[in-house]
Enzyme design. Structure first.
Site, PDB file in Angstrom:
ATOM      1  N   LYS A 158      -9.661  -4.904  10.786  1.00  0.00           N
ATOM      2  CA  LYS A 158     -10.710  -4.810  10.217  1.00  0.00           C
ATOM      3  C   LYS A 158     -12.122  -4.744  10.761  1.00  0.00           C
ATOM      4  O   LYS A 158     -12.859  -3.794  10.497  1.00  0.00           O
ATOM      5  CB  LYS A 158     -10.684  -5.615   8.911  1.00  0.00           C
ATOM      6  CG  LYS A 158     -10.007  -5.408   7.903  1.00  0.00           C
ATOM      7  CD  LYS A 158      -9.957  -6.232   6.757  1.00  0.00           C
ATOM      8  CE  LYS A 158      -8.864  -5.897   5.463  1.00  0.00           C
ATOM      9  NZ  LYS A 158      -9.071  -6.780   4.270  1.00  0.00           N
TER      10      LYS A 158
ATOM     11  N   ASN B 160     -12.173  -1.549   5.532  1.00  0.00           N
ATOM     12  CA  ASN B 160     -10.571  -1.613   5.344  1.00  0.00           C
ATOM     13  C   ASN B 160     -10.016  -0.111   5.127  1.00  0.00           C
ATOM     14  O   ASN B 160      -8.815   0.149   4.727  1.00  0.00           O
ATOM     15  CB  ASN B 160     -10.255  -2.415   4.063  1.00  0.00           C
ATOM     16  CG  ASN B 160     -10.986  -1.819   2.744  1.00  0.00           C
ATOM     17  OD1 ASN B 160     -11.651  -1.108   2.830  1.00  0.00           O
ATOM     18  ND2 ASN B 160     -10.361  -2.439   1.660  1.00  0.00           N
TER      19      ASN B 160
ATOM     20  N   GLY C 274     -15.173 -20.025   1.196  1.00  0.00           N
ATOM     21  CA  GLY C 274     -14.917 -18.603   2.028  1.00  0.00           C
ATOM     22  C   GLY C 274     -15.604 -17.831   2.538  1.00  0.00           C
ATOM     23  O   GLY C 274     -16.386 -17.128   1.505  1.00  0.00           O
TER      24      GLY C 274
ATOM     25  N   SER D  26       0.854  -1.314  -0.023  1.00  0.00           N
ATOM     26  CA  SER D  26      -0.057   0.132   0.005  1.00  0.00           C
ATOM     27  C   SER D  26       0.703   1.326  -0.101  1.00  0.00           C
ATOM     28  O   SER D  26       0.537   2.047  -0.751  1.00  0.00           O
ATOM     29  CB  SER D  26      -0.934  -0.159   1.338  1.00  0.00           C
ATOM     30  OG  SER D  26      -1.974  -1.146   1.048  1.00  0.00           O
TER      31      SER D  26
ATOM     32  N   SER E 115      -5.597  -3.409   7.838  1.00  0.00           N
ATOM     33  CA  SER E 115      -5.710  -4.776   7.379  1.00  0.00           C
ATOM     34  C   SER E 115      -5.533  -5.652   8.693  1.00  0.00           C
ATOM     35  O   SER E 115      -5.972  -5.239   9.752  1.00  0.00           O
ATOM     36  CB  SER E 115      -4.069  -5.016   6.385  1.00  0.00           C
ATOM     37  OG  SER E 115      -4.218  -6.231   5.950  1.00  0.00           O
TER      38      SER E 115
ATOM     39  N   GLY F 201     -15.107 -14.979   5.146  1.00  0.00           N
ATOM     40  CA  GLY F 201     -14.626 -14.222   6.188  1.00  0.00           C
ATOM     41  C   GLY F 201     -14.596 -12.781   5.721  1.00  0.00           C
ATOM     42  O   GLY F 201     -15.582 -12.491   4.695  1.00  0.00           O
TER      43      GLY F 201
HETATM   44  P1  NAP Z   1     -10.636 -14.163   7.106  1.00  0.00           P
HETATM   45  O1  NAP Z   1     -11.659 -13.159   7.634  1.00  0.00           O
HETATM   46  O2  NAP Z   1      -9.936 -15.041   8.242  1.00  0.00           O
HETATM   47  O3  NAP Z   1     -11.448 -15.240   6.322  1.00  0.00           O
HETATM   48  C1  NAP Z   1     -11.003 -16.321   5.731  1.00  0.00           C
HETATM   49  C2  NAP Z   1     -11.920 -17.436   5.427  1.00  0.00           C
HETATM   50  O4  NAP Z   1     -11.277 -18.704   4.641  1.00  0.00           O
HETATM   51  C3  NAP Z   1     -12.895 -17.883   6.485  1.00  0.00           C
HETATM   52  O5  NAP Z   1     -14.274 -18.161   5.862  1.00  0.00           O
HETATM   53  C4  NAP Z   1     -12.088 -19.237   6.831  1.00  0.00           C
HETATM   54  O6  NAP Z   1     -13.140 -20.175   7.327  1.00  0.00           O
HETATM   55  C5  NAP Z   1     -11.882 -19.899   5.666  1.00  0.00           C
HETATM   56  N1  NAP Z   1     -10.675 -20.939   5.771  1.00  0.00           N
HETATM   57  C6  NAP Z   1      -9.460 -20.804   5.976  1.00  0.00           C
HETATM   58  N2  NAP Z   1      -8.838 -21.811   6.162  1.00  0.00           N
HETATM   59  C7  NAP Z   1      -9.657 -22.777   5.797  1.00  0.00           C
HETATM   60  C8  NAP Z   1      -9.627 -24.024   5.495  1.00  0.00           C
HETATM   61  N3  NAP Z   1      -8.558 -24.965   5.716  1.00  0.00           N
HETATM   62  N4  NAP Z   1     -10.624 -24.613   4.749  1.00  0.00           N
HETATM   63  C9  NAP Z   1     -11.910 -24.153   4.459  1.00  0.00           C
HETATM   64  N5  NAP Z   1     -11.874 -22.549   4.747  1.00  0.00           N
HETATM   65  C10 NAP Z   1     -10.931 -21.977   5.333  1.00  0.00           C
HETATM   66  O7  NAP Z   1      -9.592 -13.841   6.086  1.00  0.00           O
HETATM   67  P2  NAP Z   1      -9.526 -12.861   4.991  1.00  0.00           P
HETATM   68  O8  NAP Z   1      -9.292 -11.455   5.559  1.00  0.00           O
HETATM   69  O9  NAP Z   1     -11.263 -12.919   4.593  1.00  0.00           O
HETATM   70  O10 NAP Z   1      -8.556 -12.901   4.180  1.00  0.00           O
HETATM   71  C11 NAP Z   1      -8.710 -14.243   3.067  1.00  0.00           C
HETATM   72  C12 NAP Z   1      -7.771 -14.120   2.121  1.00  0.00           C
HETATM   73  O11 NAP Z   1      -8.067 -13.008   1.292  1.00  0.00           O
HETATM   74  C13 NAP Z   1      -6.154 -14.114   2.483  1.00  0.00           C
HETATM   75  O12 NAP Z   1      -5.376 -14.816   1.618  1.00  0.00           O
HETATM   76  C14 NAP Z   1      -6.070 -12.426   2.070  1.00  0.00           C
HETATM   77  O13 NAP Z   1      -4.665 -12.239   2.246  1.00  0.00           O
HETATM   78  C15 NAP Z   1      -6.695 -12.323   1.138  1.00  0.00           C
HETATM   79  N6  NAP Z   1      -7.086 -10.875   0.806  1.00  0.00           N
HETATM   80  C16 NAP Z   1      -6.711 -10.382  -0.381  1.00  0.00           C
HETATM   81  C17 NAP Z   1      -7.001  -8.923  -0.628  1.00  0.00           C
HETATM   82  C18 NAP Z   1      -6.822  -8.488  -2.051  1.00  0.00           C
HETATM   83  O14 NAP Z   1      -6.859  -7.328  -2.231  1.00  0.00           O
HETATM   84  N7  NAP Z   1      -6.229  -9.367  -3.037  1.00  0.00           N
HETATM   85  C19 NAP Z   1      -7.753  -8.310   0.197  1.00  0.00           C
HETATM   86  C20 NAP Z   1      -8.134  -8.983   1.508  1.00  0.00           C
HETATM   87  C21 NAP Z   1      -7.754 -10.255   1.647  1.00  0.00           C
HETATM   88  P3  NAP Z   1     -14.002 -19.952   8.509  1.00  0.00           P
HETATM   89  O15 NAP Z   1     -15.258 -18.970   8.217  1.00  0.00           O
HETATM   90  O16 NAP Z   1     -14.744 -21.629   8.755  1.00  0.00           O
HETATM   91  O17 NAP Z   1     -13.135 -19.931   9.763  1.00  0.00           O
END
Ligand code: NAP
Length: 303
Positions: free
Chosen positions: A75, A96, A135, A27, A71, A137
């Site tokens: 959040k 965010n 997912g 960022s 981040s 999250g």
């Molecule tokens: P988060 O709130 O922790 O959510 C993660 C999700 O993944 C949850 O639904 C979790 O399931 C699920 N999950 C994790 N491990 C799993 C597994 N082994 N099997 C099944 N489901 C699983 O995280 P987040 O902030 O949404 O981030 C998620 C991803 O998005 C990360 O890789 C992050 O770097 C990426 N991201 C990218 C951007 C971008 O701009 N490109 C922006 C934001 C985030 P449960 O709900 O069951 O716990």
């Protein structure tokens, strides 16, 4: 850096990222380059917060900062400290971007809208399409909300049936009602419905962590499960490090087009930038700078 420091004076406005860890964030590169290109007297710094979030939020007012990005892991935690939330941030339950406007702190969520802005920039049609999302999250819910507001036909969501399932179910019910869009939530291990949804989907989107960091050799689906995809399905991953996750490689082997998370990262940043400055981020220059940085670090893109 010379160009940047040349611009700093007594009127320079401060923006930043509150995260932990923060040091690897792209960022600062994105926003400082954009401030320079747009001749905006501002700087963006990454703050690795290891203690009190409330003090950091208070400092936005005290230092008259223009705004911040949040981040992991802030959040959700930031919400009680804000004066106002956009409707999307409220429904998603995650922020965010904080905008500081005349003493008021407004929380927005640009992750999902950034995801779809990137697809639009790549000339994909979104309206009336069907998607499967793995997912639910912060990133997943933000994409679900943005997708519903974009007029998707149906959204199929797969999430582990654990302690957070009822809460996510309630959020999804509210989003479906608000946007008048069918959003169906299934247990992640409901492979029958997963295969059915994948077969019917125009986009398959991974929003789990599976495919990055310690999980970089894993896939959220098996290679066998991927075989139901039509070659017309576009497979997306929100992960951008690595650029090609195992999921995207397997999708390419099925003949599908793929989209990694780098464009989402750039466009969520572009939307924060616009909320703060009312200016467009120079996205092509930002993408080139990120790719150059990545080449310098890894000795090549996709490595
Ligand atoms: P988060 O709130 O922790 O959510 C993660 C999700 O993944 C949850 O639904 C979790 O399931 C699920 N999950 C994790 N491990 C799993 C597994 N082994 N099997 C099944 N489901 C699983 O995280 P987040 O902030 O949404 O981030 C998620 C991803 O998005 C990360 O890789 C992050 O770097 C990426 N991201 C990218 C951007 C971008 O701009 N490109 C922006 C934001 C985030 P449960 O709900 O069951 O716990």
């Amino acid at each position: 850096m010379n160009q940047l420091t040349d611009l700093i004076d007594g009127r320079t406005r401060l923006y930043g990222l509150f995260a932990h860890p923060a040091e690897h964030s792209l960022s600062p590169l994105m926003h400082n380059l954009s401030f320079q290109r747009r001749q905006i007297n501002a700087v963006y710094l990454a703050f690795d917060l290891t203690s009190d979030l409330s003090g950091a939020i208070q400092s936005i007012r005290e230092l008259n900062m223009g705004g911040v990005n949040l981040s992991m892991p802030f959040k959700k935690q930031v919400i009680p400290y804000l004066d106002e939330l956009t409707p999307t941030a409220k429904m998603v339950g995650a922020v965010n971007t904080v905008i500081h406007r005349q003493g008021r702190l407004i929380g927005a969520n640009t992750d999902g809208t950034g995801f779809f802005e990137n697809l639009r920039a790549r000339h994909y049609v979104i309206k009336n399409k069907t998607v499967t999302i793995l997912g639910a999250g912060g990133a997943g819910l933000s994409i679900i909300a943005a997708g519903a507001s974009e007029g998707l036909r149906t959204i199929h969501v797969f999430k582990r049936r654990n302690a957070t399932f009822p809460k996510v179910e309630a959020r999804i019910r509210d989003l479906a009602r608000f946007y008048q869009t069918p959003i169906r939530l299934y247990a992640y291990d409901d492979r029958t419905n997963l295969q059915r949804a994948m077969r019917a989907s125009d986009f398959l989107i991974n929003t789990t962590h599976i495919g990055m960091g310690n999980d970089s050799q894993s896939m959220p689906l098996t290679g066998e499960e991927m075989k139901v995809l039509l070659p017309t399905t576009v497979v997306c991953d929100v992960i951008y490090e690595p650029r090609k996750t195992r999921l995207l490689l397997a999708a390419e082997a099925c003949g599908c087009e793929t989209v990694n998370g780098l464009g989402m990262l750039i466009y969520q940043g572009a939307q924060s930038f616009k909320l703060w400055t009312h200016e467009e981020m120079p996205v092509d220059a930002v993408r080139a700078a990120i790719e150059k940085e990545s080449e310098n670090k890894n000795g090549g893109i996709g490595s």
